[in-house]
Design an enzyme around this catalytic site. Sequence first.
Site, PDB file in Angstrom:
ATOM      1  N   VAL A 261       7.243   2.628   4.202  1.00 11.35           N
ATOM      2  CA  VAL A 261       8.215   1.935   3.357  1.00 11.35           C
ATOM      3  C   VAL A 261       7.787   1.974   1.894  1.00 11.35           C
ATOM      4  O   VAL A 261       8.597   2.233   1.004  1.00 11.35           O
ATOM      5  CB  VAL A 261       8.436   0.485   3.843  1.00 11.35           C
ATOM      6  N   CYS A 262       6.507   1.743   1.628  1.00 12.10           N
ATOM      7  CA  CYS A 262       6.006   1.782   0.249  1.00 12.10           C
ATOM      8  C   CYS A 262       6.128   3.180  -0.338  1.00 12.10           C
ATOM      9  O   CYS A 262       6.500   3.348  -1.505  1.00 12.10           O
ATOM     10  CB  CYS A 262       4.554   1.316   0.188  1.00 12.10           C
ATOM     11  N   ALA A 263       5.820   4.181   0.467  1.00 13.09           N
ATOM     12  CA  ALA A 263       5.931   5.568   0.009  1.00 13.09           C
ATOM     13  C   ALA A 263       7.380   5.900  -0.317  1.00 13.09           C
ATOM     14  O   ALA A 263       7.672   6.501  -1.367  1.00 13.09           O
ATOM     15  CB  ALA A 263       5.385   6.515   1.071  1.00 13.09           C
TER      16      ALA A 263
ATOM     17  N   SER B 181       0.840  -1.197   0.000  1.00 13.86           N
ATOM     18  CA  SER B 181       0.000   0.000   0.000  1.00 13.86           C
ATOM     19  C   SER B 181       0.872   1.243   0.000  1.00 13.86           C
ATOM     20  O   SER B 181       1.810   1.344   0.790  1.00 13.86           O
ATOM     21  CB  SER B 181      -0.907   0.023   1.236  1.00 13.86           C
TER      22      SER B 181
END
Length: 162
Positions: A56-58, A51
């Site tokens: 971390v994804c951002a 997501s």
Amino acid sequence: MATTKLKGNIVNLAGNEVNIGDKAPKVTVIAHDLSEVKVGGKAQIIAAVPSLDTPVCAEETRKFNEDAVQTDVEVVVVSMDLPFAAGRFCTTEGIENLKVGSDFRNKDFANAYGVLVADGPLQGVTCRAIFVTNEEGIVIHKEICEDITDEPNYEAVFNAIK
């Protein structure tokens, strides 16, 4: 069945495992404006993330956005986020150098690439994985991150396309 970890705990992955040397499956994910984004069949860096609404994804998406301008290879980030949320993220973060697609409709990407989290607290989203494909759509680099909370090896990704 392939596995990864979430904060040290093993989680199983569902779908068709794709490996180096395989022809990457061609699937469609949905862009923020509900148009289609094609994955597979050409030179791409394909980053699966759970997501965009996690740190971390951002960070991973921002990093690929910065580095995408240094390559001629299309970069696609795929998550299970709704297209509208992905669009808001891209606008807020200034993501303009790569494509972001949602696999929310049928989980076609997650199942075709074997990155669907099959159990645990994140069941139903993609794990953190990277696939690099060449001009013929053949997988030349693959990384299923050891733990979903770990960033991928960016250096290995960009070395694969040199």
